[in-house]
Design an enzyme around this catalytic site. Structure first.
Site, PDB file in Angstrom:
ATOM      1  N   HIS A   1      10.586 -23.570   9.804  1.00 56.65           N
ATOM      2  CA  HIS A   1       9.678 -24.243  10.740  1.00 56.65           C
ATOM      3  C   HIS A   1       8.203 -24.084  10.399  1.00 56.65           C
ATOM      4  CE1 HIS A   1      12.791 -24.389  14.285  1.00 56.65           C
ATOM      5  NE2 HIS A   1      13.237 -24.942  13.174  1.00 56.65           N
TER       6      HIS A   1
ATOM      7  N   HIS B   1       8.309 -30.708  12.164  1.00 58.25           N
ATOM      8  CA  HIS B   1       7.447 -29.553  11.887  1.00 58.25           C
ATOM      9  C   HIS B   1       6.263 -29.903  10.982  1.00 58.25           C
ATOM     10  CE1 HIS B   1      10.376 -27.144  13.910  1.00 58.25           C
ATOM     11  NE2 HIS B   1      11.315 -27.640  13.136  1.00 58.25           N
TER      12      HIS B   1
ATOM     13  N   ASP C   1       0.873  -1.178   0.000  1.00 56.41           N
ATOM     14  CA  ASP C   1       0.000   0.000   0.000  1.00 56.41           C
ATOM     15  C   ASP C   1       0.912   1.230   0.000  1.00 56.41           C
ATOM     16  OD1 ASP C   1       0.836   0.398   2.616  1.00 56.41           O
ATOM     17  OD2 ASP C   1      -1.172   0.353   3.489  1.00 56.41           O
TER      18      ASP C   1
ATOM     19  N   THR D   1       3.145  -1.037   8.686  1.00 56.04           N
ATOM     20  CA  THR D   1       3.683  -1.870   9.769  1.00 56.04           C
ATOM     21  C   THR D   1       3.924  -3.318   9.359  1.00 56.04           C
ATOM     22  OG1 THR D   1       1.435  -2.449  10.434  1.00 56.04           O
ATOM     23  CG2 THR D   1       2.431  -0.525  11.518  1.00 56.04           C
TER      24      THR D   1
ATOM     25  N   CYS E   1       3.185  -2.991   3.992  1.00 56.98           N
ATOM     26  CA  CYS E   1       2.356  -1.827   4.339  1.00 56.98           C
ATOM     27  C   CYS E   1       3.139  -1.015   5.355  1.00 56.98           C
ATOM     28  CB  CYS E   1       0.974  -2.248   4.840  1.00 56.98           C
ATOM     29  SG  CYS E   1       0.947  -3.252   6.329  1.00 56.98           S
TER      30      CYS E   1
END
Ligand code: RB5
Length: 144
Positions: free
Chosen positions: A96, A131, A7, A65, A63
């Site tokens: 993992h 995993h 964004d 954050t 974006c």
């Protein structure tokens, strides 16, 4: 092929990531934006569709954050998105968690570190082994 999108909060960093991908001869498909103000869920949806359709193997979403993009991406079945602000997390979310989308915060993580994070994300593979069953449990949560 990597799907990449951002964004307005991640646009500058997306340009740097795309330059990095070009330098390492990694093909990518740009899903916008081009610096204009957009709603991050729209971009997250485009990138996720490229992956769930099989057109792209992984994605990178940026974006302000990285959080909004990751929240949206993780609503799509088959997507395992991780916000990473350090290289250790980027390495181990591949090894993992078999993360297939990397989310970055363009207003949080500087360009130099962000490119190192992208490198770890691209250069590491899922370890399997112990995993695998955990990943199956995670996938089962999508249908509950
Ligand atoms: C846009 O201003 C900002 O909210 C967005 O880039 C992101 O940080 C949301 O999680």
């Amino acid at each position: 092929m990597i799907a990449i999108g951002c964004d307005h909060g991640g646009y500058e960093l997306k340009l740097a990531v795309e330059e990095y991908l070009t330098n390492r001869k990694q093909e990518f498909s740009d899903c916008g934006c081009n610096g204009e103000t957009v709603d991050y869920p729209d971009i997250a949806e485009k990138v996720c569709k490229k992956i769930t359709s099989g057109e792209c193997e992984k994605g990178i979403l940026i974006c302000g954050t990285g959080i909004g993009m990751s929240m949206c991406a993780n609503k799509a079945a088959g997507i395992r998105a991780a916000v990473c602000g350090d290289t250790f997390s980027a390495k181990f979310t591949r090894r993992h968690n078999d993360a297939n989308v990397l989310c970055l915060g363009g207003r949080v993580t500087g360009k130099g570190l962000a490119l190192e994070i992208v490198r770890e994300f691209l250069d590491n593979e899922f370890e399997g082994g112990r995993h695998t069953a955990r990943l199956e449990k995670m996938k089962n949560m999508e249908v509950k």
